[in-house]
Design a protein around this motif. Structure first.
Motif, PDB file in Angstrom:
ATOM      1  N   ARG A 196       0.804  -1.221   0.000  1.00 44.74           N
ATOM      2  CA  ARG A 196       0.000   0.000   0.000  1.00 44.74           C
ATOM      3  C   ARG A 196       0.841   1.277   0.000  1.00 44.74           C
ATOM      4  O   ARG A 196       0.294   2.371  -0.103  1.00 44.74           O
ATOM      5  N   ILE A 197       2.160   1.148   0.086  1.00 43.48           N
ATOM      6  CA  ILE A 197       2.980   2.360   0.062  1.00 43.48           C
ATOM      7  C   ILE A 197       2.794   3.114  -1.251  1.00 43.48           C
ATOM      8  O   ILE A 197       2.891   4.339  -1.302  1.00 43.48           O
ATOM      9  N   THR A 213       0.095   5.737  -1.037  1.00 41.75           N
ATOM     10  CA  THR A 213       0.264   6.797  -0.054  1.00 41.75           C
ATOM     11  C   THR A 213       0.486   8.149  -0.723  1.00 41.75           C
ATOM     12  O   THR A 213       1.316   8.279  -1.623  1.00 41.75           O
ATOM     13  N   ARG A 253       1.398  11.020  -5.299  1.00 43.00           N
ATOM     14  CA  ARG A 253       1.829   9.762  -4.680  1.00 43.00           C
ATOM     15  C   ARG A 253       3.335   9.527  -4.807  1.00 43.00           C
ATOM     16  O   ARG A 253       3.844   8.542  -4.285  1.00 43.00           O
TER      17      ARG A 253
END
Length: 310
Positions: A166-167, A170, A253
């Protein structure tokens, strides 16, 4: 002071709005949600083995593992497919929509359903990437690459991958972001380091940098103890990186995705050449994470800009 603060706040909001507008696609093109919806339709077509619902241009060009192919006829297509690992990257400015995942023929009966008799056909597990180009809300390009690791071959067992990192979703706060061009430049510097055109110290590495290819850590591990930059201290960590294609740059992102041909250098003929998908997570202008996908058994051409008719 309060009036000055309000004025500064209004200026910042105006700048943010202008930036957001600059990131919007042209009229009639796909925004982020639209591109993600195209990937949903495409992956549903794959699981259903049915391309009838896809909005495809009459001039669509399709490749599978670097070779011209018919839509829905690539290596991973067929009945009863499942995609347990999924990750998507899109860019409204380029019309690019990229899906990285795992495709398998392995399935389990639902609760209460009769278990089918054992079949002689073995289960298959592929690493899988597809790049779509969307123009005027039609798919005009399809680039599929799939790889099923042989026993003892390089890469993690595809079945071991379940939840994507999921980084990459972010959002960075404004001070930690860099421009689209800077994102492309950073990825290009990495490719120059792989090609030994520049010193690896000239790549802006983050102290937390990790690199993962086909689900395996290639740095900071027992097998590969060097850091993201330190691995280049081994002279044989070298490929000539050509036909560099940049498709996704997400400023919010800190994400940039590129595809390139890693060709075998004459001084290290045993280095296997392949077409490599690389996605970089950049924070504060520093490379924090790299994920790579390629055919572990090699792929000499991509079919896009590197050969006759491509």
């Amino acid at each position: 002071m309060r009036l000055r603060s309000l004025s500064i706040g209004a200026t910042l909001i105006a700048l943010a709005s202008a930036h957001a507008l600059a990131q919007q696609p042209r009229s009639g093109e796909c925004d982020r949600r639209c591109l993600l919806s195209f990937l949903t339709e495409y992956t549903e077509a794959l699981t259903d083995d049915n391309v009838a619902r896809l909005a495809v241009a009459t001039t669509v060009r399709v490749t599978s593992d670097g070779q011209i192919a018919a839509l829905g006829k690539g290596q991973v297509w067929g009945p009863a497919r499942r995609l347990p690992y999924r990750q998507a990257f899109v860019d409204p400015l380029t019309g690019a929509a990229v899906f990285y995942g795992v495709v398998t023929t392995a399935s389990r009966p639902g609760r209460g359903a009769a278990r089918p008799q054992r079949e002689s056909t073995p289960e298959h597990w592929w690493f899988y990437v597809v790049r779509l180009k969307i123009e005027q809300r039609r798919i005009t390009e399809v680039e599929e690459v799939s790889y099923e690791p042989p026993p003892g071959g390089f890469g993690a067992t595809p079945a071991s991958l379940a939840l994507s990192d999921r980084i990459f979703d972010t959002w960075w706060p404004q001070p930690e972001r860099v421009s689209r061009q800077q994102l492309f430049d950073i990825a290009n510097k990495y490719f120059d380091a792989v090609s030994h055109k520049i010193d690896y110290h000239d790549v802006p590495w983050h102290p937390e940098c990790q690199r993962i290819e086909l689900g395996v850590f290639t740095v900071n591990s027992e097998r590969s103890p060097g850091s993201c930059g330190g691995e280049f201290q081994v002279p044989s960590v070298k490929w000539n990186v050509v036909n560099r294609r940049f498709y996704v740059a997400d400023v919010e992102r800190g994400l940039v995705l590129a595809i390139a041909n890693f060709t075998t250098p004459p001084d290290y003929p045993s280095n296997n050449g392949s077409v490599v998908f690389e996605v970089f997570k950049v924070q504060d202008g520093l490379v924090r994470q790299i994920h790579a996908f390629f055919r572990g058994n090699g792929q000499p051409v991509s079919g896009w800009g590197d050969g006759p008719g491509s």
